[in-house]
Each structure stands twice: as C-alpha cells, then as structure tokens.
Design an enzyme around this catalytic site. Structure first.
Site: not given
Length: 654
Positions: A81, A105, A393, A411
């Site tokens: 890169s 790019k 819930c 939870c």
C-alpha cells in the site's frame, strides 16, 4: 486512431447487445437482420484490424461459470500500500523537482491481470499483498478487461475493479422488498468479485481501470503516463490522471476536488506517482510501502448538528451499543442522521446528552462518526442516561469493564432474543417458513424494538403496525407486503415447521425423513431415540439432539405456540408405483440434469423414494456423476456394496 476504433467497438457492442436483448428477452425487433449483420461485420472487422476483442463482445460466446471456491494464488512480488498524507503542501514537497502523474485513487478491489499470447490467463485479487484469490472466471465478465489484445508477450498489470455509484444505486433499487441494501459501492464490488457465479459479476456492471504496468515482455517506456496510454491502446480502461510538477500540483488537486461530484466512480482520494519509472524504482521500498508514489486523502468533511436521542441496539454477543441520533446533515453528498458510539467509554469521553451540539464526519468518507461535543457540561451527564433495561427482552443491563478499561453495556439474559437473531433468520428462510422479504436487517430491528421474542411473534406483528411503519426505511407499503408474506407462510407442511425450529443438526433432509414416517404434531414432539434411529438416515447423534430439544419445556412451549398459528397441510401423495418407490438414496457431487441437489431430492421424494444425508447399510443407491472420485461417500458406498449411479442411470431406474 486506436482510441477512436476502441470507442466505435464499444458503441457497436452496445447497439448489438440492445438489439439481441430486445429480440431474445422481449420478442420485439429494433433493427432488421441486415442492419444487425452490417454492424456485426463492422465490429468483427475492427477486432481483426486492431487485434483487440473487448470483454462481452457480441462476436464471442463466453459462457457464465460457477465455481465451488476461489483458489489462493501467491503473488510473484508483494503488492504494498502507498504512504498517505492529507496535507497538500507535504504532497508538493514530496514531488520536489520531479514530474508526476496525479490520478484518482479509486475505491474498489485491486486486481492483478496476466496475459500471454494476447489472451487473459489469470486475474488475482490483492488479498494480503502476498497471497490473493483467483478471480479469472469473473474477470472475463468485467468491463475494461479485454478478452484479447494485440500484444503477444507476457504482460502483467494492476488496476482497480469497482462498481460506479449509478450501478450501485441500480442494484440496491432492484433488491427484493425488505432486503438490506448494500452500504457502499466498495463492499458491493468486493462481494461481487468474490461471487462464485460469474453471471452476478456481469449483471452488476463491474469495471476495471488499469493504474500500473508491472511487466510487458519486450516493451520499453520510462513514463508512467506513457505506459497507461499504451495499455489503453491495447483495449484496457485506464485511470484518469494529469501530469503535474510542483508549480501545477495544488491547482490540479483543486480541480480533482471540484470534479468529485461529477465522478460516478467511487474515489477516496488521489495518487501521485513519479512519472519517471526508473527514478521511482531506484528509490526502492520500505516494509510497508513503495517510495515511488504517495496517496493523498481528502480532509474529512465535518458538520455541526444537534443530538436528539441515544438509541440502544442489542447484539448477538450481548453487547448493547449506543447509537447517536441527530438532526440530518449532508456529508460527502449524502444525508446522515445516525452514528454508532460503540461503547459507554466513548459516550463518557464525549460526555453526551440529548440536546448537545455535536460535530459529525465520515471516516474514510464512508462511516459516520461523532467527533466532538461542542456543548460543555460541568458534571457527568452520561451515567444516569445509560439504559437500565435491554430493549429486546427488558432484562436489567450490566456495565462491564474490559482489561484495557473500555466500559461496555451488556444484557446478561441468556435467552435474550437479540442473542438468538440467527434463530429468527433461520425461521424465515426459503426452505423453512419462507417468509419472503423478511431481511436480516428487518428482523434485527423487530427484535431490538421488542416485537419478536419467540417464533410465534412473527404472526402477531399486526399488533405493532403503527410502530413498524414509523421505523426508518419502512412505510405503509413495506408493512403491507411483509404482512402478506407472513400470512402466506401460515399454510405449510410439517417438514418445513420441524426444520424451521432450528434443532441442532436436524437439517431439511432429516426433517423430511422424519415427517415422511410420522405425520402428526403429537407424534413429532414425542418421538423416542429408538423410533428415530429406525429411520434410514437418522443416526444416534441426530436422535439424541432431537429428543433433547423436545425435552426442554421452553422449546416445547414455543413449538405449541407456533403450531397454534399455522395451518398444517396434509402430506402430499407420492407416486408409489415408480421404480424408486421405497428406495433410499444419497446424493453427492455436482448435478447437471436437475438445477441443484434440492430439486433432485424433491423429485425422489415425490416418486416415493427417500433421501438420506450419509451412506449406510440401509442406502440403496449413491447418486454421483463422478463415480471414480475418491470422496468419502464413494469409499463408504464401495465398502458397503452400495451401487454408485449417475443422474442418467437414476432416470433409468425411475
């Protein structure tokens, strides 16, 4: 000129394709046979003259290809890169006294192409830079990759495969109602190129733009721009760029910046490369990047807005993620009104409260982020604002602190519906209850809002109609279509219901086998291990999983609640007089007479036969078109004396 001839070839292909599509798919005629032949002959003559055959040319017959997996390929040299900057002055200083090519790019998937004797021999994705995936079958259906070129030496080049915004929008608009849209063109392009069916690549209009010539046997050119011009003459699409020096660089950057809104191709910045190839290569490379180029990333566009709500989103992992909901702002050409805050620590760092003025931007021009809270508070306003109950819930939530001191909300309820999204997603799929249009994103939203807690709740969504219509992305029409799909699924067969429960290791085939022997709800829920193992194709492991599932009170209750909502059809009569009635089959390998193995299974069962998943002493035939293969099932069949037959031989039995 070559460019003019290539353009004419593109025009001819477009006209011929349009005419062929009208003739074969709609039955209409938009040009005479003579006109078609004239254009076809012109195209063929241009191909012979230039030595270029564009992908998808009407003179070629390239069939679509379906593969079972994408092989891994080692790159002959690492694909690194580029180093990056957001500073225009730094970019100019880096260029120095050299000339450079400043180009888009492009934001897609980097692909390396190899040609020999004028033909594409291999296409490989960048992967991790050292090993990529073989995309050759799909590359033959990507625009901008010619099937044949006039250059006959060994050729290696790199480019970006991507989907334009217009095609991205088209694909999203044609998704079935309720399906989750693709987030951005890059994700769509990446998934499309990795598809195992090349027809999908063609349908989604993937384009390839060359950005670097790696090797061309016998060809010499010391200019990066000159090399790209040469590739264009060979029939490739190339990335657009401008030759610049230190005096013209800033002005060129500004030109590209203004052109973003007119550019249909996804781009996340610019690339500046030394135009002198030898000079660039003489600089070598670091472990991370080559020194012959520099990427320029656009500075993040920010906007101020007002925080209106903190939404709490439970996930399968048990984490409850805070979502900032704010007045809509325009960023990078799109309207944004939500951003994930990820965890409580980020909320506390920003010290966010409803009504605060916040600064928002898109990371990498894609992901919305709350960057700054411009409203100051003298005390902690977050702790008391954290939800005390799970939205899905209603269980009491807990704060957790990780080893690196990141505070999250969870939870603790093991049976929280949000932790079992997979169960609901399995329930609605085609081979189960077949609730058309019930996408994963829709199920997730219904669970988070407490509409779905058990399977029978799918048949009580009318109780939440007003709330559903008010959800983002929904409306009266979407709700009505979903409600119709739910109602249509009420009438079904017992095999589908059994499969839809998601019993561990009890797949569609096993569910059919069981329901072929036992046809009532009362029998199904009370089957013993001994009864189950007598069914050909059901071993002790499956029998144990089945009995254990129905031994649990909560599973039995959910099953009863579901059955109360359904109309179970009587089993379809089978052809008991066919030659395969009472016979047990196992299917392995690819099929070619039937569309897929499921269609062949249906055919066997409709004619009185049974289909098992594994070869055993009770198996009569193994259907495998490759009888000579050394597959496990073939070996097992041979060891047990089970006949191995092809599809054609199977037809003979029937």
């Amino acid at each position: 000129m070559a460019a003019d001839k290539i353009q004419r070839m593109k025009e001819l292909n477009a006209q011929l394709s349009k005419a062929a599509d009208a003739y074969y798919n709609t039955g209409s005629t938009i040009m005479t046979d003579a006109e078609y032949d004239k254009l076809y002959n012109e195209l063929e003559a241009l191909e012979q003259e230039t030595g270029i055959i564009l992908n998808g040319s009407r003179t070629q017959n390239v069939g679509y290809e379906v593969t079972s997996y994408l092989p891994k390929v080692q790159h002959p040299r690492r694909m690194l890169s580029l180093d990056k900057t957001k500073d225009r002055e730094q970019l100019r200083d880096w260029l120095g006294e050299q000339k450079g090519l400043l180009s888009w790019k492009l934001d897609g998937l980097t692909v390396c192409l190899y040609y020999d004797d004028g033909r594409l021999t291999q296409a490989v994705s960048r992967g991790n830079g050292e090993v990529g995936e073989d995309l050759t079958a799909n590359a033959r259906h990507i625009k901008g990759i010619p099937a044949q070129i006039p250059f006959k030496g060994h050729l290696a080049l790199r480019g970006e495969a991507l989907i334009g915004y217009s095609d991205f929008n088209r694909v999203n608009e044609t998704l079935p109602e309720g399906s989750e849209p693709y987030k951005n063109p890059r994700n769509l392009a990446s998934g499309t190129l990795r598809s195992l069916d090349s027809k999908i690549v063609a349908d989604r209009s993937v384009n390839f733009y060359a950005f670097a010539l790696v090797e061309a046997e016998g060809y010499e050119n010391n200019s990066v721009a000159g090399r790209l011009d040469w590739l264009e003459q060979q029939g490739f699409q190339r990335v657009y760029g401008k030759i610049v020096d230190k005096s013209s660089l800033i002005e060129a950057v500004e030109w590209f910046e203004k052109e973003i809104q007119n550019n249909d191709l996804p781009s996340d910045g610019l690339v500046l490369t030394y135009d002198d190839v030898a000079y660039g290569e003489s600089l070598g490379e670091t472990v991370h990047h080559p020194r012959n180029g520099m990427a320029f990333k656009w500075a993040d566009e920010t906007a101020d807005t007002v925080l209106r709500e903190i939404e709490w989103s439970p996930s399968r992992t048990g984490l409850i993620n805070p979502i900032a909901v704010f007045d809509p702002v325009e960023l990078e050409g799109t309207s944004v009104k939500r951003a994930s805050l990820h965890n409580i620590s980020i909320m506390k760092k920003l010290n966010l409260a409803v009504g605060d003025t916040i600064s928002v931007y898109k990371a990498n021009m894609i992901i919305p982020v709350v960057g700054e809270n411009k409203t100051e508070h003298t005390e902690d306003v977050v702790t008391n604002a954290v939800t005390k109950t799970c939205p899905a819930c209603k269980a009491e939530t807990k704060l957790m602190i990780s080893d690196d001191e990141v505070e999250t909300l969870v939870c603790p309820n093991h049976d929280c519906p949000a932790k079992h999204l997979g169960k609901f997603e399995h329930f609605v799929q085609r081979d189960a209850m077949n609730i058309v249009g019930m996408a994963s994103s829709t199920i997730k939203a219904f669970v988070e809002n407490g509409f779905l807690r058990e399977l029978s709740d799918f048949y009580h969504l009318t109780e939440h109609k007003d709330k559903i219509i008010a959800l983002e992305g929904f409306g009266e029409r979407s709700y009505d279509q979903l409600a119709e799909a739910v109602e249509a699924s009420r009438e079904t067969d017992l095999g589908r219901v059994l499969y839809s429960l998601g019993i561990p290791n009890i797949g569609r085939a096993a569910s059919r086998l069981i329901c072929a022997e036992y046809t009532t709800v009362g029998e199904i829920e009370k089957l013993t291990r001994e009864q189950l193992v007598l069914i050909d194709g059901i071993g002790e492991g499956l029998a144990n999983d089945y009995v254990e599932f129905f031994s649990k009170e909560n599973n039995l209750k959910e099953f009863h609640d579901l059955i109360a909502e359904l109309k179970i059809k009587a089993p379809e009569e089978t052809n008991s007089t066919s030659g395969i009635s009472g016979k047990t089959f196992v299917i392995t390998g690819a099929v070619h007479i039937w569309k897929n193995r499921n269609e062949l299974k249906d055919y066997i069962e409709a004619n009185g036969g049974k289909v098992a998943s594994a070869v055993s002493g009770k198996t009569d035939y193994l259907i495998n078109n490759d009888s000579a293969s050394n597959s496990t099932k073939n070996k097992k069949a041979k060891s047990l004396g089970v006949a191995i037959i092809t599809e054609e031989e199977f037809q003979g039995l029937v």
